[in-house]
Write an enzyme that holds these catalytic residues in place. Sequence first.
Site, short mmCIF file in Angstrom:
data_model
loop_
_atom_site.label_atom_id
_atom_site.label_comp_id
_atom_site.label_asym_id
_atom_site.label_seq_id
_atom_site.Cartn_x
_atom_site.Cartn_y
_atom_site.Cartn_z
N GLU A 56 0.88 -1.30 -0.01
CA GLU A 56 0.08 0.14 -0.03
C GLU A 56 1.00 1.08 0.02
OE1 GLU A 56 -3.71 -1.80 2.46
OE2 GLU A 56 -1.89 -1.30 3.50
N ASP A 227 -7.45 -5.08 8.57
CA ASP A 227 -7.26 -3.72 8.04
C ASP A 227 -6.97 -4.06 6.28
OD1 ASP A 227 -4.80 -5.15 7.77
OD2 ASP A 227 -3.34 -3.80 8.63
P1 NAD Z 1 2.48 -10.54 13.36
O1 NAD Z 1 2.46 -11.50 12.43
O2 NAD Z 1 4.01 -10.19 14.06
O3 NAD Z 1 1.75 -10.88 14.77
C1 NAD Z 1 0.38 -11.30 14.53
C2 NAD Z 1 0.26 -12.52 15.54
O4 NAD Z 1 -1.01 -12.87 15.59
C3 NAD Z 1 1.09 -13.72 15.31
O5 NAD Z 1 1.86 -14.01 16.53
C4 NAD Z 1 0.09 -14.72 15.35
O6 NAD Z 1 0.62 -16.09 15.59
C5 NAD Z 1 -1.19 -14.09 15.77
N1 NAD Z 1 -2.51 -14.88 15.29
C6 NAD Z 1 -2.77 -15.03 14.24
N2 NAD Z 1 -4.02 -15.69 14.25
C7 NAD Z 1 -4.23 -15.78 15.39
C8 NAD Z 1 -5.36 -16.25 16.17
N3 NAD Z 1 -6.47 -16.87 15.51
N4 NAD Z 1 -5.40 -16.09 17.67
C9 NAD Z 1 -4.71 -15.50 18.42
N5 NAD Z 1 -3.35 -15.08 17.57
C10 NAD Z 1 -3.28 -15.23 16.27
O7 NAD Z 1 2.05 -9.00 12.88
P2 NAD Z 1 2.06 -7.75 13.48
O8 NAD Z 1 2.91 -7.01 12.92
O9 NAD Z 1 2.00 -7.59 15.06
O10 NAD Z 1 0.46 -6.95 12.86
C11 NAD Z 1 -0.49 -7.61 13.55
C12 NAD Z 1 -1.97 -7.22 12.55
O11 NAD Z 1 -1.96 -5.69 12.77
C13 NAD Z 1 -1.60 -7.30 11.13
O12 NAD Z 1 -2.79 -7.72 10.57
C14 NAD Z 1 -1.24 -6.10 10.57
O13 NAD Z 1 -1.61 -5.78 9.42
C15 NAD Z 1 -2.04 -5.10 11.55
N6 NAD Z 1 -1.56 -3.76 11.62
C16 NAD Z 1 -2.54 -2.88 11.80
C17 NAD Z 1 -2.12 -1.32 11.98
C18 NAD Z 1 -2.91 -0.25 12.00
O14 NAD Z 1 -2.79 0.95 11.91
N7 NAD Z 1 -4.40 -0.59 12.40
C19 NAD Z 1 -0.72 -1.05 12.05
C20 NAD Z 1 0.30 -2.16 11.94
C21 NAD Z 1 -0.24 -3.41 11.77
#
Ligand code: NAD
Length: 343
Positions: A56, A227
């Site tokens: 993005e 997101d």
């Molecule tokens: P990451 O991959 O490091 O961590 C995500 C975690 O979620 C992993 O440890 C995974 O094992 C866990 N997970 C997946 N499915 C699960 C479930 N069903 N139950 C419990 N745990 C589960 O990713 P991250 O960098 O921490 O980002 C997390 C999310 O936040 C991503 O989807 C990312 O796109 C989003 N994000 C959003 C914003 C925002 O501004 N809203 C900003 C950054 C990241």
Amino acid sequence: MVRFVGVENMARWLAETGVEAAISGLTEYLEHDFRRWPSFELAPRVASHSPVGVIELMPTSDGTTYAFKYVNGHPGNPRAGLQTVTAFGLLADVHTGYPVLLSEMTILTAIRTAATSAMAAKVLARPESRVMAMIGTGAQAEFQAIAFRDALGIRELRVFDTDRQATAKFVENIDGLGFTVTVASSVAEAVSGADIVTTCTADKRNAIILTDDLVTPGMHINAIGGDCPGKTELDPAILDRAEVFVEYTEQSRIEGEIQHHAADFRVTELWEVLTGVQPGRVAPAQVTVFDSVGFAIEDFSALRFLSDQLAGTDYFTEIDLVAEPADPKNLFGEVSARRLQQA
Ligand code: NAD
């Protein structure tokens, strides 16, 4: 020359300044920029989707400064030893169009997302909130915990992740930071008795991480993992009985939890609450949802904050990102002079 902040300098700045100070300093910039929201160019980010993820571009401008961030989201990346989210961004001078700052933003995004979540929770969660459930303990998690500790006084964390190693990493990193941490064996166990629930998981599907029956009166839900189109975390029924707050409605209808709802589903934009145009939480028993997807103004604020913090420091290098011929029309001279030198 353009100032450049790479990963090493970003990490050094944060180690020496403190993640806490960076989050609280950035929060002031975010609040300032959210309060002047209508003065920004507003458009949904430009997304390039593939079966495994998304890339993005997130641009905005206030008429004086322009910013954009490049960010990806690839939930399967950790299986290959890569991060789900990486990013970099740029600030430019609107009057000349010249870039002035290029920065890594993988770390900075975690700081800005945590600051934005806490800024929202300050006006949406019950002020006496002390217990937060965290579903997903990946890259964003520690930053979120610190922001909620400092902005809201969260002291007790109940965490659940399907990946035990991610939870163990979180518990180790958070040790000594003033939390009591309980590792739960299910979402239901983590959420039971929580004042705030942060969902921060990554999976490229419409997951139901949090079911409606687990949501109790007075809860604030900080939903940041959903997101993208087809990538959500909440039972849509939760939104039907909650008050829902978003960053920028037009983008959130495409990417947020509200993508499951009709185009006229009622939401409030966070900047309206921060300016007092709309109320935040109005009753202790109300369920509030911050349906966060991340918006360009947050990255603009983060880069603006970083740029101000760099003054008088050595947390950056200067790179020749832009050609600077003495005669602005003699761009070819930049090349031909070197050709002659090499001959
Ligand atoms: P990451 O991959 O490091 O961590 C995500 C975690 O979620 C992993 O440890 C995974 O094992 C866990 N997970 C997946 N499915 C699960 C479930 N069903 N139950 C419990 N745990 C589960 O990713 P991250 O960098 O921490 O980002 C997390 C999310 O936040 C991503 O989807 C990312 O796109 C989003 N994000 C959003 C914003 C925002 O501004 N809203 C900003 C950054 C990241």
